[in-house]
Write an enzyme that holds these catalytic residues in place. Structure first.
Site, mmCIF file in Angstrom:
data_model
loop_
_atom_site.group_PDB
_atom_site.id
_atom_site.type_symbol
_atom_site.label_atom_id
_atom_site.label_comp_id
_atom_site.label_asym_id
_atom_site.label_seq_id
_atom_site.Cartn_x
_atom_site.Cartn_y
_atom_site.Cartn_z
ATOM 1 C CG ASP A 8 -1.712 1.249 1.421
ATOM 2 O OD1 ASP A 8 -1.668 2.112 0.532
ATOM 3 O OD2 ASP A 8 -2.400 1.369 2.464
ATOM 4 C CE LYS A 70 -1.683 6.952 -3.469
ATOM 5 N NZ LYS A 70 -2.103 6.048 -2.371
ATOM 6 C CD GLU A 147 -4.731 3.388 -2.399
ATOM 7 O OE1 GLU A 147 -5.475 4.259 -1.896
ATOM 8 O OE2 GLU A 147 -3.600 3.648 -2.835
ATOM 9 C CG ASP A 170 -9.194 4.464 1.299
ATOM 10 O OD1 ASP A 170 -8.683 5.198 2.163
ATOM 11 O OD2 ASP A 170 -8.517 3.674 0.604
HETATM 12 N N1 LIG Z 1 -6.458 10.027 14.761
HETATM 13 C C1 LIG Z 1 -6.496 10.685 13.613
HETATM 14 N N2 LIG Z 1 -7.342 11.717 13.423
HETATM 15 C C2 LIG Z 1 -7.357 12.410 12.279
HETATM 16 N N3 LIG Z 1 -6.581 12.144 11.237
HETATM 17 C C3 LIG Z 1 -5.709 11.128 11.361
HETATM 18 C C4 LIG Z 1 -5.618 10.339 12.530
HETATM 19 N N4 LIG Z 1 -4.670 9.394 12.343
HETATM 20 C C5 LIG Z 1 -4.180 9.593 11.125
HETATM 21 N N5 LIG Z 1 -4.795 10.634 10.523
HETATM 22 C C6 LIG Z 1 -4.534 11.181 9.187
HETATM 23 O O1 LIG Z 1 -4.700 10.168 8.240
HETATM 24 C C7 LIG Z 1 -3.850 10.428 7.126
HETATM 25 C C8 LIG Z 1 -3.066 9.185 6.801
HETATM 26 O O2 LIG Z 1 -3.951 8.162 6.531
HETATM 27 P P1 LIG Z 1 -3.508 6.898 5.694
HETATM 28 O O3 LIG Z 1 -2.261 6.350 6.273
HETATM 29 O O4 LIG Z 1 -4.691 6.038 5.570
HETATM 30 O O5 LIG Z 1 -3.207 7.612 4.324
HETATM 31 P P2 LIG Z 1 -2.349 7.074 3.134
HETATM 32 O O6 LIG Z 1 -2.715 5.668 2.865
HETATM 33 O O7 LIG Z 1 -0.937 7.374 3.395
HETATM 34 O O8 LIG Z 1 -2.842 8.051 1.999
HETATM 35 P P3 LIG Z 1 -3.713 7.776 0.666
HETATM 36 O O9 LIG Z 1 -4.450 6.501 0.845
HETATM 37 O O10 LIG Z 1 -4.591 8.979 0.590
HETATM 38 O O11 LIG Z 1 -2.716 7.756 -0.400
HETATM 39 C C9 LIG Z 1 -2.951 11.576 7.503
HETATM 40 O O12 LIG Z 1 -3.428 12.782 6.913
HETATM 41 C C10 LIG Z 1 -3.098 11.636 9.016
HETATM 42 O O13 LIG Z 1 -2.905 12.945 9.517
HETATM 43 MG MG LIG Z 2 -4.314 4.758 1.868
#
Ligand SMILES: Nc1ncnc2c1ncn2[C@@H]1O[C@H](COP(=O)(O)OP(=O)(O)OP(=O)(O)O)[C@@H](O)[C@H]1O
Ligand SMILES: [Mg+2]
Length: 570
Positions: A8, A70, A147, A170
């Site tokens: 991922d 990304k 995803e 998502d």
């Molecule tokens: N407890 C929380 N409350 C609010 N936001 C959060 C919390 N924990 C994580 N995030 C937010 O979630 C986001 C990251 O989520 P995730 O890891 O699912 O994204 P990603 O898979 O990296 O991104 P994408 O799928 O969009 O490419 C960040 O913006 C982070 O600040």
């Molecule tokens: Mg993601």
């Protein structure tokens, strides 16, 4: 058979997983963590660092550190690692190399094969950029997986008996995807996907950063905006604040010595309430409604018919997001999968299906859809650049569809088939993903000759386009291999032109054209001529390979004229 891992590759964090004894196992990175920040930096000695190390140096060396690339995948934009200009593909490949290394160490073997997930709403160019990043990291990219489909797969694998309609919501760091699926007798069928590639936690952070820096400027009379070090600190603090407000009502952002006012250090001290944050991001959260409507519409379902709303992605932890979904769809969403791991786990399940570890007959079967409309440019009386749809969006793949077209003018003997992807009625607003010329249409009055164009789209994201002259049965085709071509233009292989019976007749003109190209390569001011000649030369070789003497002759003439013109000018 060698192991295939699931990755991922997220905007904020990257995870990898593998299936062991029928269960997804998350792979640990060199810091012993599941989550690797999608951040790349140059350390003090000029070495590339990835993940936590890069995150750790962000405050000290913001100019040597990049994150959230990304968002830029599939664009020509560059980011700077110190003085070095990098493409988003290169940065992503550095993250993937890191994954490949820790996966190899963890599994005790060289890991070469991977399934990489992308937002369902990524277009073909963005998908291709992701494949290219995987390649540059030394991976054989076995499959690009959407995803939300991956997340649903990780849910489905342990709920095979269930019969349900699932909406996967998502919301991650940079992208928003919504997908509607049906789980029935062990088959997971995607009905529709939509989303917004420019919406996620990053945008919430930015709203908060802007708010805090404006407040600071008002209070202290100093702006932080030009100070990259101060802004980097503020960004980190805002992200912390946002996360904290998911579980608490208030949060104090305290940044001592963030700036100086007339030589005196000043601090930023601001308490933010959950309500204030909600006000700042409300309109962004509401932007999720339209894609939700699209998937319900496209799958012919109403919100009441949904059995479950599955939350994926870190940003779904925000209470406002959950409340908004509930009020908009009239149903409580749930975290039935781990919102941070589900996508990598689903990719690992897909990986094991590919490597034959999971028997599709006994285990889970899956179908997906194409998220964008595919078609060709055509004339329709009043519009020159009309997008004639061949495969509508949200059709189950693999799929083959055909359309018939008529010649547009008297004596038309060739037609350009330009393939586009996108939702606009005008091709100019869509993405051109490939093109080829159909020769050999019998000369006849306009509208007399028919051309049938067939599109086949398979599960690996490869589009095959075939054009056929109905009266003669003559065919021409290209495979737009989204996973092979770097610039989105698919081309037939013409390298064997010398073997054709026609080769001798055209050798001289080809040699001359090639000489011209060689001489003028990279020369400022001749780019257009260069491209035009290169295109004609390609067409000529194609005609030779296809043994189309008449066309080859016409093209030879065109090339001669063109070179004469250039010769006179230059
Ligand atoms: N407890 C929380 N409350 C609010 N936001 C959060 C919390 N924990 C994580 N995030 C937010 O979630 C986001 C990251 O989520 P995730 O890891 O699912 O994204 P990603 O898979 O990296 O991104 P994408 O799928 O969009 O490419 C960040 O913006 C982070 O600040
Ligand atoms: Mg993601």
């Amino acid at each position: 058979m060698s192991t295939v891992i699931g990755i991922d590759l997220g905007t904020s964090t990257t995870e990898a997983a593998v299936l062991q004894d029928g269960k997804p196992v998350m792979l640990l990175n060199f810091d012993g963590k599941v989550e690797t920040p999608s951040i790349v930096g140059l350390d003090g000695t000029g070495n590339i660092v990835v993940g936590e190390k890069a995150e750790g140096q962000i405050l000290l060396a913001p100019e040597q550190t990049v994150k959230e690339v990304k968002r830029l995948m599939g664009t020509g934009e560059k980011v700077f690692l110190g003085k070095r200009a990098c493409s988003p593909v290169e940065i992503s490949s550095m993250i993937l190399s890191y994954v490949r290394n820790f996966a190899g160490k963890y599994l005790g073997e060289d890991v070469e094969r991977a399934v990489i997930s992308v937002p369902a709403y990524f277009d073909e160019i963005q998908r291709q950029a992701t494949v290219e990043a995987g390649r540059q990291a030394g991976f054989i990219v076995e499959r690009i997986l959407n995803e939300p489909t991956a997340a649903a797969l990780s849910y489905g694998i342990s709920h095979l008996e269930e019969e349900s309609r699932i909406l996967v919501y998502d919301l991650g760091g940079g992208t928003f995807d919504v997908t509607l699926l049906e789980l029935f007798e062990g088959v997971l069928e995607v009905k529709a996907s939509s989303g917004d590639n420019q919406l996620g936690g990053k945008d919430f952070d930015e709203r908060l950063v802007n708010y805090l820096s404006e407040r600071f400027a008002q209070k202290q009379g100093v702006s932080l905006e030009k100070d990259i070090y101060a802004m980097t600190r503020l960004h980190q603090a805002a992200a912390e604040c946002k996360k904290a407000l998911s579980t608490q009502e208030e949060y104090r952002v305290l940044l001592p010595m963030i700036a100086e006012n007339e030589g005196i250090p000043v601090e930023l001290d601001e308490t933010v309430s959950r309500e204030q944050l909600e006000e700042l991001i409300m309109d962004l959260v509401e932007r999720t409604h339209e894609p939700i409507d699209v998937v319900l519409d496209d799958s012919g379902m109403t919100a009441e018919e949904l059995d479950m709303i599955l939350l994926v992605g870190g940003s779904t932890r925000i209470p406002l997001v959950q409340a908004d979904i509930e009020s908009y769809l009239g149903k409580k969403p749930c975290f039935a999968v781990n919102p941070d791991y589900a996508v990598a786990q689903g990719a690992a399940i897909q990986a094991s299906i590919i490597s034959g570890l999971v028997d599709e007959e006994k285990g889970i079967m899956m179908t997906d859809v194409n998220p964008y409309t595919l078609g060709i440019r055509s004339l329709n009386g009043y519009m020159m650049d009309y997008m004639s749809v061949i495969i509508p969006r949200n059709v189950t793949i693999p799929v083959t569809k055909k359309q018939t077209y008529y010649t547009s003018w008297d004596g038309q003997t060739s037609a350009d088939i330009e393939v586009y992807q996108g939702e606009s009625r005008s091709v100019e607003e869509n993405h051109r993903i490939g093109t080829f010329r159909m020769h050999g249409i019998p000369s006849a009055p306009a509208g007399k000759e028919q051309l049938e164009v067939a599109f086949s789209y398979n599960q690996n994201g490869m589009l095959n386009v075939t054009a056929r002259v109905m009266s003669t049965g003559k065919e021409a085709s290209i495979t737009i291999d989204m996973m092979q071509t770097a610039d989105g233009e698919a081309r037939a292989d013409v390298s064997g032109w010398k073997e054709s019976v026609l080769a001798e007749d055209y050798r001289t003109v080809i040699r001359r054209a090639e000489r011209w190209l060689k001489k003028h390569e990279g020369e400022a001011g001749t780019e257009e001529e260069y491209d035009a000649l290169e295109e004609l030369l390609y067409q000529l070789k194609l005609a030779i390979v296809e043994e189309e003497d008449g066309e080859a002759e016409e093209l030879e003439e065109e090339i001669r004229e063109l070179m004469e013109e250039y010769g006179n000018e230059k």
